[in-house]
Design a protein around this motif. Structure first.
Motif, mmCIF file in Angstrom:
data_model
loop_
_atom_site.group_PDB
_atom_site.id
_atom_site.type_symbol
_atom_site.label_atom_id
_atom_site.label_comp_id
_atom_site.label_asym_id
_atom_site.label_seq_id
_atom_site.Cartn_x
_atom_site.Cartn_y
_atom_site.Cartn_z
ATOM 1 N N VAL B 81 0.830 -1.212 0.000
ATOM 2 C CA VAL B 81 0.000 0.000 0.000
ATOM 3 C C VAL B 81 0.859 1.255 0.000
ATOM 4 N N HIS B 82 0.236 2.346 -0.471
ATOM 5 C CA HIS B 82 0.873 3.658 -0.482
ATOM 6 C C HIS B 82 0.097 4.598 0.419
ATOM 7 N N ILE B 83 0.744 5.678 0.806
ATOM 8 C CA ILE B 83 0.070 6.696 1.610
ATOM 9 C C ILE B 83 -1.222 7.135 0.934
ATOM 10 N N SER B 84 -1.190 7.235 -0.375
ATOM 11 C CA SER B 84 -2.352 7.717 -1.129
ATOM 12 C C SER B 84 -3.536 6.755 -1.112
ATOM 13 N N ASP B 85 -3.332 5.551 -0.610
ATOM 14 C CA ASP B 85 -4.449 4.588 -0.488
ATOM 15 C C ASP B 85 -5.296 4.863 0.753
ATOM 16 N N THR B 86 -4.875 5.775 1.590
ATOM 17 C CA THR B 86 -5.666 6.137 2.767
ATOM 18 C C THR B 86 -7.021 6.664 2.324
ATOM 19 N N ALA B 87 -8.075 5.972 2.731
ATOM 20 C CA ALA B 87 -9.430 6.296 2.265
ATOM 21 C C ALA B 87 -10.410 5.366 2.963
ATOM 22 N N GLU B 88 -11.692 5.576 2.649
ATOM 23 C CA GLU B 88 -12.753 4.694 3.141
ATOM 24 C C GLU B 88 -13.091 3.729 2.016
ATOM 25 N N TYR B 89 -13.238 2.443 2.358
ATOM 26 C CA TYR B 89 -13.511 1.423 1.358
ATOM 27 C C TYR B 89 -14.848 0.754 1.678
ATOM 28 N N PHE B 90 -15.670 0.634 0.645
ATOM 29 C CA PHE B 90 -17.008 0.074 0.816
ATOM 30 C C PHE B 90 -17.187 -1.154 -0.077
ATOM 31 N N CYS B 91 -17.728 -2.178 0.515
ATOM 32 C CA CYS B 91 -18.146 -3.367 -0.221
ATOM 33 C C CYS B 91 -19.641 -3.236 -0.485
ATOM 34 N N ALA B 92 -20.095 -3.654 -1.664
ATOM 35 C CA ALA B 92 -21.514 -3.524 -2.003
ATOM 36 C C ALA B 92 -21.974 -4.753 -2.762
ATOM 37 N N VAL B 93 -23.257 -5.021 -2.700
ATOM 38 C CA VAL B 93 -23.835 -6.195 -3.356
ATOM 39 C C VAL B 93 -25.172 -5.849 -3.975
ATOM 40 N N THR B 94 -25.428 -6.415 -5.141
ATOM 41 C CA THR B 94 -26.775 -6.475 -5.691
ATOM 42 C C THR B 94 -27.059 -7.940 -5.993
ATOM 43 N N ILE B 95 -28.335 -8.283 -6.072
ATOM 44 C CA ILE B 95 -28.647 -9.694 -6.255
ATOM 45 C C ILE B 95 -29.293 -9.948 -7.606
ATOM 46 N N SER B 96 -29.009 -11.124 -8.120
ATOM 47 C CA SER B 96 -29.546 -11.517 -9.410
ATOM 48 C C SER B 96 -31.040 -11.779 -9.278
ATOM 49 N N GLY B 97 -31.817 -11.129 -10.105
ATOM 50 C CA GLY B 97 -33.239 -11.421 -10.127
ATOM 51 C C GLY B 97 -34.054 -10.743 -9.050
ATOM 52 N N GLY B 98 -33.427 -9.948 -8.228
ATOM 53 C CA GLY B 98 -34.173 -9.310 -7.145
ATOM 54 C C GLY B 98 -34.026 -7.811 -7.184
ATOM 55 N N SER B 99 -34.042 -7.195 -6.026
ATOM 56 C CA SER B 99 -33.885 -5.748 -5.954
ATOM 57 C C SER B 99 -32.579 -5.318 -6.596
ATOM 58 N N TYR B 100 -32.646 -4.298 -7.405
ATOM 59 C CA TYR B 100 -31.443 -3.839 -8.097
ATOM 60 C C TYR B 100 -30.707 -2.773 -7.297
ATOM 61 N N ILE B 101 -31.211 -2.475 -6.114
ATOM 62 C CA ILE B 101 -30.611 -1.406 -5.320
ATOM 63 C C ILE B 101 -29.336 -1.916 -4.661
ATOM 64 N N PRO B 102 -28.197 -1.241 -4.888
ATOM 65 C CA PRO B 102 -26.950 -1.669 -4.241
ATOM 66 C C PRO B 102 -27.041 -1.508 -2.727
ATOM 67 N N THR B 103 -26.652 -2.555 -2.029
ATOM 68 C CA THR B 103 -26.580 -2.508 -0.562
ATOM 69 C C THR B 103 -25.124 -2.415 -0.171
ATOM 70 N N PHE B 104 -24.812 -1.454 0.684
ATOM 71 C CA PHE B 104 -23.427 -1.201 1.062
ATOM 72 C C PHE B 104 -23.129 -1.708 2.471
ATOM 73 N N GLY B 105 -21.883 -2.130 2.673
ATOM 74 C CA GLY B 105 -21.396 -2.373 4.011
ATOM 75 C C GLY B 105 -21.120 -1.061 4.713
ATOM 76 N N ARG B 106 -20.737 -1.160 5.990
ATOM 77 C CA ARG B 106 -20.552 0.057 6.785
ATOM 78 C C ARG B 106 -19.232 0.767 6.506
ATOM 79 N N GLY B 107 -18.394 0.161 5.675
ATOM 80 C CA GLY B 107 -17.141 0.806 5.297
ATOM 81 C C GLY B 107 -15.981 0.412 6.200
ATOM 82 N N THR B 108 -14.785 0.435 5.628
ATOM 83 C CA THR B 108 -13.549 0.205 6.377
ATOM 84 C C THR B 108 -12.611 1.354 6.074
ATOM 85 N N SER B 109 -12.153 1.988 7.136
ATOM 86 C CA SER B 109 -11.219 3.094 6.975
ATOM 87 C C SER B 109 -9.799 2.535 6.921
ATOM 88 N N LEU B 110 -9.142 2.656 5.786
ATOM 89 C CA LEU B 110 -7.751 2.220 5.642
ATOM 90 C C LEU B 110 -6.840 3.410 5.928
#
Lengths: 112, 114
Positions: B81-110
């Motif tokens: 990693v580099h200093i410039s990678d310092t940021a908030e990172y979010f994982c998100a999911v959408t499901i096949s055949g269901g709601s198309y709205i992206p659901t996000f995790g609470r985030g990880t601060s790197l």
């Protein structure tokens, strides 16, 4: 050539006021969203809207209302602002469930 | 309904060290998975995505993630990693055949330290 643009970037207003945040996307996407990001960075979906369907998160107060004059715009109107409405609001859009969402730069709303 | 859990709210690491940010999802159907990065005072931008095919996905800025269906995980990794990678990172999911709205995790601060 910004893909998703929001205005204003910052908004400071008093309790009880009514305000709007504008969002425009030039990507030709069918679906647009509003998310609220709280002080702990949690992203909560507020609304999603495409040509035919508005989906409202039932936990969102009815003081919040989306308005879409056309497919490229989804504005957020907020009535009777409260202190707890202070947050960063993000507009986003995508083409479908298997495509990534594109986000605006956010609007930091501060209610005093 | 689908959900996303990011197990670490904050990950401190020294520059040039490897890092792994964890993400687990819950869904009874097929999913599409995404990692986004948010730099200070900016919107989210896509790092990488898994739709189908190879379970190892490479993204921008040297990041990669591996989809593990049996463990319902999609962990993000970077070997150095580099200093410039310092940021908030979010994982998100959408499901096949269901709601198309992206659901996000609470985030990880790197947080990358020199």
């Amino acid at each position: 050539d910004t893909a998703v643009s929001q205005t204003p970037k910052y908004l400071v207003t008093q309790m009880g006021n009514d305000k709007s945040i504008k969002c425009e996307q030039n990507l030709g996407h069918d679906t647009m969203y509003w998310y609220k990001q709280d002080s702990k960075k949690f992203l909560k979906i507020m609304f999603s809207y495409n040509n035919k369907e508005l989906i409202i998160n039932e936990t969102v107060p009815n003081r919040f209302s989306p308005k879409s004059p056309d497919k490229a715009h989804l504005n957020l109107h907020i009535n009777s602002l409260e202190l707890g409405d202070s947050a960063v609001y993000f507009c986003a859009s995508n083409r479908g469930r298997n495509t990534e969402a594109f986000f605006g730069q956010g609007t930091r709303l501060t209610v005093v | 309904a689908q959900s996303v859990t990011q197990l670490d709210s904050q990950v401190p690491v020294f520059e040039e060290a490897p890092v792994e940010l964890r993400c687990n999802y819950s869904s009874s159907v097929s999913v599409y998975l995404f990692w986004y990065v948010q730099y200070p005072n900016q919107g989210l931008q896509l790092l990488l995505k898994y739709l189908s095919g190879s379970t190892l996905v490479k993204g921008i800025n040297g990041f990669e993630a591996e989809f593990n269906k049996s463990q319902t995980s999609f962990h993000l990794r970077k070997p150095s990693v580099h200093i410039s990678d310092t940021a908030e990172y979010f994982c998100a999911v959408t499901i096949s055949g269901g709601s198309y709205i992206p659901t996000f995790g609470r985030g990880t601060s790197l947080i990358v330290h020199p």
